[in-house]
Design an enzyme around this catalytic site. Structure first.
Site, PDB file in Angstrom:
ATOM      1  N   ASN A  77      88.298  20.922  13.995  1.00 14.59           N
ATOM      2  CA  ASN A  77      88.498  19.506  13.707  1.00 14.59           C
ATOM      3  C   ASN A  77      89.001  19.232  12.294  1.00 14.59           C
ATOM      4  OD1 ASN A  77      85.584  19.588  15.463  1.00 14.59           O
ATOM      5  ND2 ASN A  77      87.322  18.523  16.360  1.00 14.59           N
ATOM      6  N   ILE A  84      90.564  15.582   8.414  1.00 19.57           N
ATOM      7  CA  ILE A  84      89.357  15.698   9.233  1.00 19.57           C
ATOM      8  C   ILE A  84      89.479  14.781  10.440  1.00 19.57           C
ATOM      9  CG2 ILE A  84      86.844  15.432   9.245  1.00 19.57           C
ATOM     10  CD1 ILE A  84      87.076  15.607   6.086  1.00 19.57           C
ATOM     11  N   CYS A  85      89.279  15.347  11.617  1.00 16.90           N
ATOM     12  CA  CYS A  85      89.310  14.555  12.845  1.00 16.90           C
ATOM     13  C   CYS A  85      87.888  14.069  13.121  1.00 16.90           C
ATOM     14  CB  CYS A  85      89.832  15.399  14.008  1.00 16.90           C
ATOM     15  SG  CYS A  85      89.965  14.470  15.533  1.00 16.90           S
ATOM     16  N   LEU A  86      87.616  12.853  12.698  1.00 16.68           N
ATOM     17  CA  LEU A  86      86.290  12.270  12.851  1.00 16.68           C
ATOM     18  C   LEU A  86      86.480  10.796  13.177  1.00 16.68           C
ATOM     19  CD1 LEU A  86      83.257  12.994  12.523  1.00 16.68           C
ATOM     20  CD2 LEU A  86      83.449  12.277  10.136  1.00 16.68           C
TER      21      LEU A  86
END
Length: 147
Positions: A77, A84-86
Site C-alpha cells: 500500500n 500511501i494508499c489509505l
C-alpha cells in the site's frame, strides 16, 4: 483557521504523543512537518524507523494533509515515491481526524496491509501468494533502509 488547528494539534501531540510516533514542524513552517513511526513490533518492519513528510493544505482540516514516506519500504500500500494508499487520506477524510490519528492508522497499515486495495500490485500478489517471501523481503528492506 488552518494555522489555529495546526497549532492545536502540535500542542496536543506534545502533551499526549501517540505511542511509537512523533511529528512536528520543519523549521518555522507550520504547514510542513516531519514525522517518524517506529516499525510495529509484530510486523516485518520491527526495529525500523520510518520518516514521513507532512504537508498541510491552506484549507486544512477541510482537506486532508499530503503525507508521504521518505524512508523506502516494501509494502503493497506504499509505492516507491512514498505515496500511501489509505482511505482516510483521500475520500474518507474527515475534519474530525487529527495527525495523531492518521499516524496511528499508518502504523496499523504496517501491521495489517490491505492487499485488496494495493498501490503496488506486484507486492500485493507476493503478499497473498507467498507471505513468508513478502515478510523476508520487508524485513530485508527495513534493515537496509530504516535502521
Amino acid at each position: 483557521m488552518s494555522l489555529k488547528r495546526i497549532n492545536k494539534e502540535l500542542s496536543d501531540l506534545g502533551r499526549d504523543p501517540p505511542s511509537s510516533c512523533s511529528a512536528g514542524p520543519v523549521g518555522d513552517d507550520l504547514y510542513h512537518w516531519q514525522a517518524s513511526i517506529m516499525g510495529p513490533p509484530d510486523s516485518p518492519y520491527a526495529g525500523g524507523v520510518f520518516f514521513l513528510s507532512i504537508h498541510f493544505p491552506t484549507d486544512y482540516p477541510l482537506k486532508p494533509p499530503k503525507i508521504a514516506l521518505t524512508t523506502k519500504i516494501y509494502h503493497p500500500n506504499i509505492n516507491s515515491n512514498g505515496n500511501i494508499c489509505l482511505d482516510i487520506l483521500k475520500d474518507q477524510w474527515s475534519p474530525a481526524l487529527t495527525i495523531s490519528k492518521v499516524l496511528l492508522s499508518i502504523c496499523s497499515l504496517l501491521t495489517d496491509a490491505n492487499p485488496d486495495d494495493p498501490l503496488v500490485p506486484e507486492i500485493a500478489h507476493i503478499y497473498k501468494q507467498d507471505r513468508k517471501k513478502y515478510e523476508a523481503t520487508a524485513k530485508e528492506w527495513t534493515k537496509k533502509y530504516a535502521v
